[in-house]
Design a protein around this motif. Structure first.
Motif, PDB file in Angstrom:
ATOM      1  N   PRO A  95       8.615  30.019   5.877  1.00  0.00           N
ATOM      2  CA  PRO A  95       9.778  30.192   4.979  1.00  0.00           C
ATOM      3  C   PRO A  95      10.723  31.294   5.427  1.00  0.00           C
ATOM      4  O   PRO A  95      11.936  31.190   5.243  1.00  0.00           O
ATOM      5  CB  PRO A  95       9.144  30.516   3.619  1.00  0.00           C
ATOM      6  N   ALA A  96      10.182  32.367   6.029  1.00  0.00           N
ATOM      7  CA  ALA A  96      11.046  33.450   6.504  1.00  0.00           C
ATOM      8  C   ALA A  96      11.963  32.957   7.610  1.00  0.00           C
ATOM      9  O   ALA A  96      13.176  33.221   7.603  1.00  0.00           O
ATOM     10  CB  ALA A  96      10.198  34.621   6.999  1.00  0.00           C
ATOM     11  N   ALA A  97      11.404  32.222   8.576  1.00  0.00           N
ATOM     12  CA  ALA A  97      12.210  31.705   9.684  1.00  0.00           C
ATOM     13  C   ALA A  97      13.252  30.709   9.186  1.00  0.00           C
ATOM     14  O   ALA A  97      14.412  30.731   9.615  1.00  0.00           O
ATOM     15  CB  ALA A  97      11.304  31.057  10.726  1.00  0.00           C
ATOM     16  N   LEU A  98      12.859  29.817   8.265  1.00  0.00           N
ATOM     17  CA  LEU A  98      13.801  28.832   7.725  1.00  0.00           C
ATOM     18  C   LEU A  98      14.953  29.502   6.982  1.00  0.00           C
ATOM     19  O   LEU A  98      16.111  29.102   7.106  1.00  0.00           O
ATOM     20  CB  LEU A  98      13.066  27.856   6.796  1.00  0.00           C
ATOM     21  N   ALA A  99      14.631  30.531   6.201  1.00  0.00           N
ATOM     22  CA  ALA A  99      15.668  31.242   5.450  1.00  0.00           C
ATOM     23  C   ALA A  99      16.650  31.937   6.390  1.00  0.00           C
ATOM     24  O   ALA A  99      17.865  31.935   6.161  1.00  0.00           O
ATOM     25  CB  ALA A  99      15.031  32.260   4.504  1.00  0.00           C
ATOM     26  N   ILE A 100      16.120  32.508   7.468  1.00  0.00           N
ATOM     27  CA  ILE A 100      16.989  33.214   8.417  1.00  0.00           C
ATOM     28  C   ILE A 100      17.887  32.225   9.156  1.00  0.00           C
ATOM     29  O   ILE A 100      19.082  32.458   9.338  1.00  0.00           O
ATOM     30  CB  ILE A 100      16.128  34.027   9.415  1.00  0.00           C
ATOM     31  N   VAL A 101      17.308  31.091   9.591  1.00  0.00           N
ATOM     32  CA  VAL A 101      18.085  30.083  10.302  1.00  0.00           C
ATOM     33  C   VAL A 101      19.166  29.490   9.396  1.00  0.00           C
ATOM     34  O   VAL A 101      20.315  29.279   9.808  1.00  0.00           O
ATOM     35  CB  VAL A 101      17.164  28.965  10.850  1.00  0.00           C
ATOM     36  N   ALA A 102      18.802  29.215   8.135  1.00  0.00           N
ATOM     37  CA  ALA A 102      19.731  28.546   7.219  1.00  0.00           C
ATOM     38  C   ALA A 102      20.783  29.493   6.646  1.00  0.00           C
ATOM     39  O   ALA A 102      21.953  29.124   6.514  1.00  0.00           O
ATOM     40  CB  ALA A 102      18.958  27.881   6.081  1.00  0.00           C
ATOM     41  N   TYR A 103      20.378  30.715   6.307  1.00  0.00           N
ATOM     42  CA  TYR A 103      21.289  31.608   5.582  1.00  0.00           C
ATOM     43  C   TYR A 103      21.535  32.948   6.280  1.00  0.00           C
ATOM     44  O   TYR A 103      22.255  33.792   5.743  1.00  0.00           O
ATOM     45  CB  TYR A 103      20.742  31.881   4.170  1.00  0.00           C
ATOM     46  N   GLY A 104      20.916  33.144   7.431  1.00  0.00           N
ATOM     47  CA  GLY A 104      21.122  34.396   8.145  1.00  0.00           C
ATOM     48  C   GLY A 104      20.361  35.550   7.512  1.00  0.00           C
ATOM     49  O   GLY A 104      19.421  35.354   6.737  1.00  0.00           O
ATOM     50  N   GLU A 105      20.787  36.755   7.823  1.00  0.00           N
ATOM     51  CA  GLU A 105      20.105  37.946   7.324  1.00  0.00           C
ATOM     52  C   GLU A 105      20.180  38.064   5.801  1.00  0.00           C
ATOM     53  O   GLU A 105      19.276  38.600   5.168  1.00  0.00           O
ATOM     54  CB  GLU A 105      20.697  39.196   7.975  1.00  0.00           C
ATOM     55  N   LYS A 106      21.248  37.555   5.196  1.00  0.00           N
ATOM     56  CA  LYS A 106      21.375  37.598   3.731  1.00  0.00           C
ATOM     57  C   LYS A 106      20.261  36.794   3.078  1.00  0.00           C
ATOM     58  O   LYS A 106      19.691  37.209   2.068  1.00  0.00           O
ATOM     59  CB  LYS A 106      22.734  37.056   3.301  1.00  0.00           C
ATOM     60  N   GLY A 107      19.912  35.639   3.667  1.00  0.00           N
ATOM     61  CA  GLY A 107      18.825  34.823   3.141  1.00  0.00           C
ATOM     62  C   GLY A 107      17.499  35.553   3.203  1.00  0.00           C
ATOM     63  O   GLY A 107      16.682  35.475   2.281  1.00  0.00           O
ATOM     64  N   ALA A 108      17.287  36.284   4.301  1.00  0.00           N
ATOM     65  CA  ALA A 108      16.049  37.055   4.432  1.00  0.00           C
ATOM     66  C   ALA A 108      15.973  38.143   3.371  1.00  0.00           C
ATOM     67  O   ALA A 108      14.905  38.380   2.778  1.00  0.00           O
ATOM     68  CB  ALA A 108      15.970  37.676   5.825  1.00  0.00           C
ATOM     69  N   ALA A 109      17.100  38.800   3.102  1.00  0.00           N
ATOM     70  CA  ALA A 109      17.123  39.868   2.096  1.00  0.00           C
ATOM     71  C   ALA A 109      16.819  39.328   0.707  1.00  0.00           C
ATOM     72  O   ALA A 109      16.043  39.912  -0.057  1.00  0.00           O
ATOM     73  CB  ALA A 109      18.484  40.559   2.106  1.00  0.00           C
ATOM     74  N   GLU A 110      17.427  38.176   0.360  1.00  0.00           N
ATOM     75  CA  GLU A 110      17.191  37.585  -0.958  1.00  0.00           C
ATOM     76  C   GLU A 110      15.745  37.105  -1.088  1.00  0.00           C
ATOM     77  O   GLU A 110      15.134  37.224  -2.151  1.00  0.00           O
ATOM     78  CB  GLU A 110      18.161  36.433  -1.185  1.00  0.00           C
ATOM     79  N   LEU A 111      15.192  36.586   0.003  1.00  0.00           N
ATOM     80  CA  LEU A 111      13.803  36.134  -0.007  1.00  0.00           C
ATOM     81  C   LEU A 111      12.856  37.310  -0.198  1.00  0.00           C
ATOM     82  O   LEU A 111      11.822  37.202  -0.859  1.00  0.00           O
ATOM     83  CB  LEU A 111      13.486  35.410   1.305  1.00  0.00           C
ATOM     84  N   LEU A 112      13.236  38.460   0.359  1.00  0.00           N
ATOM     85  CA  LEU A 112      12.415  39.660   0.233  1.00  0.00           C
ATOM     86  C   LEU A 112      12.321  40.105  -1.226  1.00  0.00           C
ATOM     87  O   LEU A 112      11.235  40.401  -1.736  1.00  0.00           O
ATOM     88  CB  LEU A 112      13.016  40.774   1.092  1.00  0.00           C
ATOM     89  N   VAL A 113      13.454  40.146  -1.932  1.00  0.00           N
ATOM     90  CA  VAL A 113      13.451  40.530  -3.349  1.00  0.00           C
ATOM     91  C   VAL A 113      12.715  39.492  -4.186  1.00  0.00           C
ATOM     92  O   VAL A 113      11.923  39.824  -5.073  1.00  0.00           O
ATOM     93  CB  VAL A 113      14.895  40.725  -3.860  1.00  0.00           C
ATOM     94  N   LEU A 114      12.962  38.209  -3.892  1.00  0.00           N
ATOM     95  CA  LEU A 114      12.297  37.141  -4.635  1.00  0.00           C
ATOM     96  C   LEU A 114      10.784  37.215  -4.494  1.00  0.00           C
ATOM     97  O   LEU A 114      10.048  36.976  -5.456  1.00  0.00           O
ATOM     98  CB  LEU A 114      12.798  35.781  -4.155  1.00  0.00           C
ATOM     99  N   SER A 115      10.295  37.574  -3.313  1.00  0.00           N
ATOM    100  CA  SER A 115       8.845  37.663  -3.097  1.00  0.00           C
ATOM    101  C   SER A 115       8.216  38.682  -4.039  1.00  0.00           C
ATOM    102  O   SER A 115       7.090  38.499  -4.506  1.00  0.00           O
ATOM    103  CB  SER A 115       8.541  38.029  -1.637  1.00  0.00           C
TER     104      SER A 115
END
Length: 449
Positions: free
Chosen positions: A368-388
């Motif tokens: 999921p981390a790789a998919l979020a980064i590929v799809a949404y860039g660094e912003k996606g990774a940041a949002e995934l981090l808070v959501l976790s």
């Protein structure tokens, strides 16, 4: 199925039911007998810091930086309350583990029917994956900030940390503890340097420690407060603590267990007070560097790193930030692996080679981390981090309620029943967690979150 009966005279037979199901290779491998009281305490020092590192992992950074940059020092009260909850719950963990000779996962398997224990196992695994997800993203960001490694490649590289864990485990359990303690020291030194550069408001810090009604009435603030709660009182730490305490070869009579409970409680309380200072410093840094300067919300760790130098006027600040982030990710990955081993063995009596266990858990986080980064860039990774971290908060009741339930049963705890005030307070904590999580879910379903 009920717990197997234990013998309250403190004999070794009373611990036979607990067996060596968790962390077999390290079971009662650390001697604690003989010498002065200080020497015995030092022998117990360690498990608390394994637990504490989970309270300062990269997920804490995301929620604390987001909270500090948006609301200043206001959410310091959430950090303080969460830390106090953690201290009490981990003290209960220590008493439960030593009194019963079991970890929380074993207890759930033996006490609940399969229709309950299996879902509890799945929820515990989900919490560990959420924890690992935060570590994957945090470590990858640390590698990017220090060495310029692309974020996707950094996520892939995190799979290699299994070799670090294998090396440490081959050297003995105290090596694992020493590594984690060293990483915590690195994190603390880095944040001390940043705090000196940031010059936070003392009055603002003291005022932020007092709870504000907005913590409950403001949905965005509540979301971040629950994220802080999930990042601080982490469900996998309850399983971890009740498992790693069995690495100590304390005497199995009543006096030996009472001494072990006392030292283990001091160990965890000391470590968690230290973790509170680190967590508070992250939020204070964000409040002083971002909120006070009018920079607004900063939820991306990369943005936080980039802003530190121009705002604090020193090239050292972002370097310290990146080093601490990498140390946080590396150390917390060790404890997540141990927690995963304890949960799987306790609930399922299933023993997987550490390499397999680690690669499975990390794979579930990397994808999921790789998919979020590929799809949404660094912003996606940041949002995934808070959501976790919010996911972790939602898992908390399913670990806290069984812990409080088991600890209140005299037939299980014997002569080592917790004080009534401790049971009462931890029961209130369990209710508060359930209520706050129910509000979060209701707000989300209503479209308000």
């Amino acid at each position: 199925m009920a717990f197997e009966e234990r013998i309250d005279d403190g004999s070794a037979a009373g611990f036979a039911a607990g067996g060596q199901s968790s962390l077999d290779e390290a079971y009662r491998s650390v001697g604690v007998g003989g010498g002065s009281g200080l020497r015995r305490f030092l022998a117990f020092l360690g498990p608390g810091f394994l637990v504490a590192v989970g309270y300062m992992d990269p997920g804490n950074w995301a929620t604390s930086i987001a909270g500090g940059s948006q609301f200043g020092y206001t959410l310091l009260a959430a950090v303080l309350l969460s830390s106090l909850m953690a201290i009490l719950l981990q003290a209960l963990c220590a008493r439960f583990a030593i009194a019963t000779g079991k970890d929380l996962a074993e207890a759930c398997r033996e006490y609940f029917p399969r229709a309950v224990s299996y879902p509890l196992w799945l929820l515990a695994e989900l919490a560990i994956v959420a924890t690992d997800l935060a570590e994957v993203i945090g470590t990858a960001i640390g590698l990017q900030l220090l060495f310029g490694l692309p974020l996707v490649w950094g996520v892939a590289v995190t799979a290699l940390d299994v070799f670090l864990i294998l090396f440490l485990q081959s050297r003995g359990f105290r090596w694992l503890e020493a590594f984690v303690a060293t990483m915590i020291l690195v994190i603390a030194v880095c944040f001390l340097g940043q705090m000196i550069l940031a010059h936070p408001s003392v009055a603002g810090v003291l005022g932020g420690l007092v709870p504000s009604p907005e913590l409950v009435t403001d949905n965005r603030m509540l979301y971040l407060a629950l994220g802080i709660l999930g990042a601080t009182v982490m469900p996998h730490n309850l399983y971890l603590h009740t498992g790693v305490l069995h690495t100590r070869a304390y005497a199995l009579d009543k006096k030996g267990r009472e001494q072990a409970i006392r030292y283990a409680t001091i160990d965890s309380t000391t470590a968690l007070c230290f973790a509170f200072l680190v967590n508070a410093s992250i939020l204070i840094l964000a409040a002083a560097a971002f909120f006070s300067t009018g920079n607004g919300a900063v939820e991306d760790l990369t943005d936080a790193h980039a802003l530190l130098e121009p705002l604090l006027g020193s090239a050292l600040a972002p370097t310290l930030f990146a080093v601490a982030l990498l140390a946080s990710g590396l150390s917390s990955t060790v404890t997540a692996t141990l927690a995963g081993q304890i949960v799987m063995q306790g609930f399922l009596r299933l023993r997987l080679p550490i390499v397999v266990r680690r690669l499975v858990t990390r794979g579930l986080a990397i994808v999921p981390a790789a998919l979020a980064i590929v799809a949404y860039g660094e912003k996606g990774a940041a949002e995934l981090l808070v959501l976790s971290q919010v996911v972790l908060s939602l898992q908390l009741p399913f670990a806290v309620v069984p812990l409080v339930l088991f600890s209140a049963q005299k037939s299980r705890m014997g002569a080592h029943m917790p004080a009534r005030w401790l049971l009462a307070v931890t029961a209130v904590i369990a209710v508060v967690i359930v209520v706050l999580n129910a509000k979060l879910v209701a707000d989300f379903l209503a479209g308000a979150a």
